[in-house]
Design a protein around this motif. Structure first.
Motif, PDB file in Angstrom:
ATOM      1  N   ASP A 181       0.842  -1.190   0.000  1.00  0.00           N
ATOM      2  CA  ASP A 181       0.000   0.000   0.000  1.00  0.00           C
ATOM      3  C   ASP A 181       0.877   1.239   0.000  1.00  0.00           C
ATOM      4  O   ASP A 181       1.729   1.413   0.881  1.00  0.00           O
ATOM      5  CB  ASP A 181      -0.908   0.000   1.236  1.00  0.00           C
ATOM      6  CG  ASP A 181      -1.983   1.066   1.138  1.00  0.00           C
ATOM      7  OD1 ASP A 181      -1.635   2.247   1.000  1.00  0.00           O
ATOM      8  OD2 ASP A 181      -3.177   0.701   1.207  1.00  0.00           O
ATOM      9  N   PHE A 183       0.292   4.176   0.841  1.00  0.00           N
ATOM     10  CA  PHE A 183       0.021   5.139   1.909  1.00  0.00           C
ATOM     11  C   PHE A 183       0.567   4.681   3.258  1.00  0.00           C
ATOM     12  O   PHE A 183       1.033   5.501   4.052  1.00  0.00           O
ATOM     13  CB  PHE A 183      -1.493   5.392   2.022  1.00  0.00           C
ATOM     14  CG  PHE A 183      -2.048   6.193   0.866  1.00  0.00           C
ATOM     15  CD1 PHE A 183      -2.000   7.576   0.882  1.00  0.00           C
ATOM     16  CD2 PHE A 183      -2.605   5.557  -0.241  1.00  0.00           C
ATOM     17  CE1 PHE A 183      -2.508   8.316  -0.177  1.00  0.00           C
ATOM     18  CE2 PHE A 183      -3.103   6.278  -1.292  1.00  0.00           C
ATOM     19  CZ  PHE A 183      -3.063   7.672  -1.275  1.00  0.00           C
ATOM     20  N   GLY A 219     -12.567   5.355  -0.889  1.00  0.00           N
ATOM     21  CA  GLY A 219     -11.210   5.562  -1.393  1.00  0.00           C
ATOM     22  C   GLY A 219     -11.120   5.625  -2.900  1.00  0.00           C
ATOM     23  O   GLY A 219     -10.112   6.086  -3.452  1.00  0.00           O
ATOM     24  N   HIS A 238     -10.976   7.220  -9.014  1.00  0.00           N
ATOM     25  CA  HIS A 238     -10.115   8.408  -8.994  1.00  0.00           C
ATOM     26  C   HIS A 238     -10.411   9.361 -10.155  1.00  0.00           C
ATOM     27  O   HIS A 238      -9.510  10.066 -10.631  1.00  0.00           O
ATOM     28  CB  HIS A 238      -8.629   8.017  -9.013  1.00  0.00           C
ATOM     29  CG  HIS A 238      -8.264   6.981  -7.997  1.00  0.00           C
ATOM     30  ND1 HIS A 238      -8.638   7.065  -6.675  1.00  0.00           N
ATOM     31  CD2 HIS A 238      -7.559   5.811  -8.124  1.00  0.00           C
ATOM     32  CE1 HIS A 238      -8.183   6.005  -6.020  1.00  0.00           C
ATOM     33  NE2 HIS A 238      -7.537   5.227  -6.875  1.00  0.00           N
ATOM     34  N   GLY A 263     -10.097  10.787  -4.271  1.00  0.00           N
ATOM     35  CA  GLY A 263      -9.976   9.633  -3.380  1.00  0.00           C
ATOM     36  C   GLY A 263      -8.541   9.404  -2.935  1.00  0.00           C
ATOM     37  O   GLY A 263      -7.716  10.327  -2.910  1.00  0.00           O
ATOM     38  N   ARG A 264      -8.208   8.166  -2.592  1.00  0.00           N
ATOM     39  CA  ARG A 264      -6.855   7.821  -2.149  1.00  0.00           C
ATOM     40  C   ARG A 264      -5.978   7.601  -3.380  1.00  0.00           C
ATOM     41  O   ARG A 264      -5.855   6.503  -3.901  1.00  0.00           O
ATOM     42  CB  ARG A 264      -6.883   6.573  -1.268  1.00  0.00           C
ATOM     43  CG  ARG A 264      -7.647   6.753   0.021  1.00  0.00           C
ATOM     44  CD  ARG A 264      -7.695   5.488   0.865  1.00  0.00           C
ATOM     45  NE  ARG A 264      -6.407   5.223   1.515  1.00  0.00           N
ATOM     46  CZ  ARG A 264      -5.636   4.186   1.251  1.00  0.00           C
ATOM     47  NH1 ARG A 264      -5.989   3.307   0.322  1.00  0.00           N
ATOM     48  NH2 ARG A 264      -4.491   4.017   1.901  1.00  0.00           N
ATOM     49  N   SER A 265      -5.396   8.679  -3.843  1.00  0.00           N
ATOM     50  CA  SER A 265      -4.584   8.623  -5.047  1.00  0.00           C
ATOM     51  C   SER A 265      -3.323   9.461  -4.856  1.00  0.00           C
ATOM     52  O   SER A 265      -3.370  10.540  -4.258  1.00  0.00           O
ATOM     53  CB  SER A 265      -5.385   9.150  -6.249  1.00  0.00           C
ATOM     54  OG  SER A 265      -4.578   9.236  -7.396  1.00  0.00           O
ATOM     55  N   THR A 266      -2.219   8.941  -5.388  1.00  0.00           N
ATOM     56  CA  THR A 266      -0.943   9.664  -5.285  1.00  0.00           C
ATOM     57  C   THR A 266      -0.670  10.513  -6.519  1.00  0.00           C
ATOM     58  O   THR A 266       0.338  11.219  -6.565  1.00  0.00           O
ATOM     59  CB  THR A 266       0.208   8.665  -5.103  1.00  0.00           C
ATOM     60  OG1 THR A 266       0.207   7.748  -6.200  1.00  0.00           O
ATOM     61  CG2 THR A 266       0.040   7.885  -3.797  1.00  0.00           C
TER      62      THR A 266
END
Length: 301
Positions: A181, A183, A219, A238, A263-266
């Motif tokens: 993961d 994160f 997410g 995303h 959302g949970r994105s880099t």
């Protein structure tokens, strides 16, 4: 014994002398009987005449109905002949197209009293199946996948429902399955693949389907879920924005949204999933066609 009789007095001459003419009673009885017989005869004749008129009317009506039935039968014969010609034409066309692409018949006919009708319906069904696959793009997709020998139109439809078009073209930066993961640095199961792409790049529907969901989803950020039938769904995460709404029918190559980083994105990319009966499977094996190889869909189609 004297016979009873009626006396008829008849005036003669200007002097007014009367002459009596005796009429025996039995003559009068004979006259009455003759009158009664005559009346009955006339009644019988009138009744027979009326019955004859009714029969003539019925005969004329039957003759008219017979002529109408004859005309209708002739029209039905003409329609049947035209139908046979049309069926033969459709069957010939369907047979030529099937032979051209090496298609098998979708159904097997068995010998029976209704074999001819079954052949007619089979030819018509095959023609309309070819028409449907041509209009829906299933034929083009099936041929592009190499499904041209020993297959049926049903195989083309099934292949057309598979999400085999890349939703965006780019490098896969996150594979399906176990990974670290980004994160928290811990092991985690990745239920799809991450495809690198520029922010705002159009995301395309990989197959025909119906939009089931288009909203925020934890997410995933802005996410879309498309139902392609036969238990197959695809999920897109995303996104920066949507181009579809729930309940909307989409075709392969239609723009459904735009790449983002919600959302949970880099960073900007598309998280893409393929699910069978809501169980995630590796999408990579379905990613076989690009826009260029699938007929050149435009992003705005």
């Amino acid at each position: 014994m004297r016979k009873r009789s009626y006396i008829l007095f008849v005036a003669r001459g200007e002097d007014g002398q009367l002459r009596k003419v005796p009429i025996p009673l039995h003559y009068l009885h004979v006259l009455l009987v003759a009158g009664a017989i005559t009346a009955l005869s006339l009644t019988g004749i009138a009744s027979s005449y009326v019955r004859m008129l009714v029969k003539v009317s019925d005969f004329n009506q039957l003759r008219t109905e017979k002529e109408q039935l004859t005309n209708q039968y002739s029209q039905l014969e003409q329609v049947a002949r035209e139908r046979d010609i049309q069926v033969a034409s459709l069957g010939s066309l369907a047979g030529e197209v099937s032979s051209l692409y090496g298609l098998k018949s979708d159904s097997i006919l068995t010998a029976s009293d209704n074999l001819r009708d079954a052949q007619i319906h089979s030819s018509i069904d095959q023609f309309y199946a070819l028409k449907y696959t041509a209009l829906s793009g299933a034929a083009t997709n099936g041929i592009s996948l190499g499904l041209t020998r020993d297959v049926t139109t049903a195989d083309w439809v099934t292949a057309n429902s598979a999400p085999d078009l890349w939703p965006v073209e780019g490098q896969i930066t996150g594979s399906f399955g176990e990974r670290i993961d980004p994160f928290n640095g811990e092991g985690a199961f990745h239920s799809g693949v991450d495809i690198a792409s520029a922010y705002g790049h159009p995301v395309l529907a990989p197959a025909d389907g119906v939009v089931e969901f288009a909203d925020f989803l934890g997410g995933y950020g802005r996410a879309i879920v498309i139902n392609h039938g036969r238990g197959v769904t695809t999920r897109y995460g995303h996104l920066a924005n949507f181009a579809v709404v729930p309940g909307q029918h989409v075709r392969r190559g239609d723009t459904i949204g735009f790449v983002g980083l919600s959302g949970r994105s880099t960073g900007p990319h598309l998280h893409y999933e393929v699910r069978i009966n809501d169980t995630p499977v590796n999408p990579h094996k379905y990613l076989r066609l690009t826009v260029a190889h699938a007929g050149g869909f435009s992003a705005g189609s």
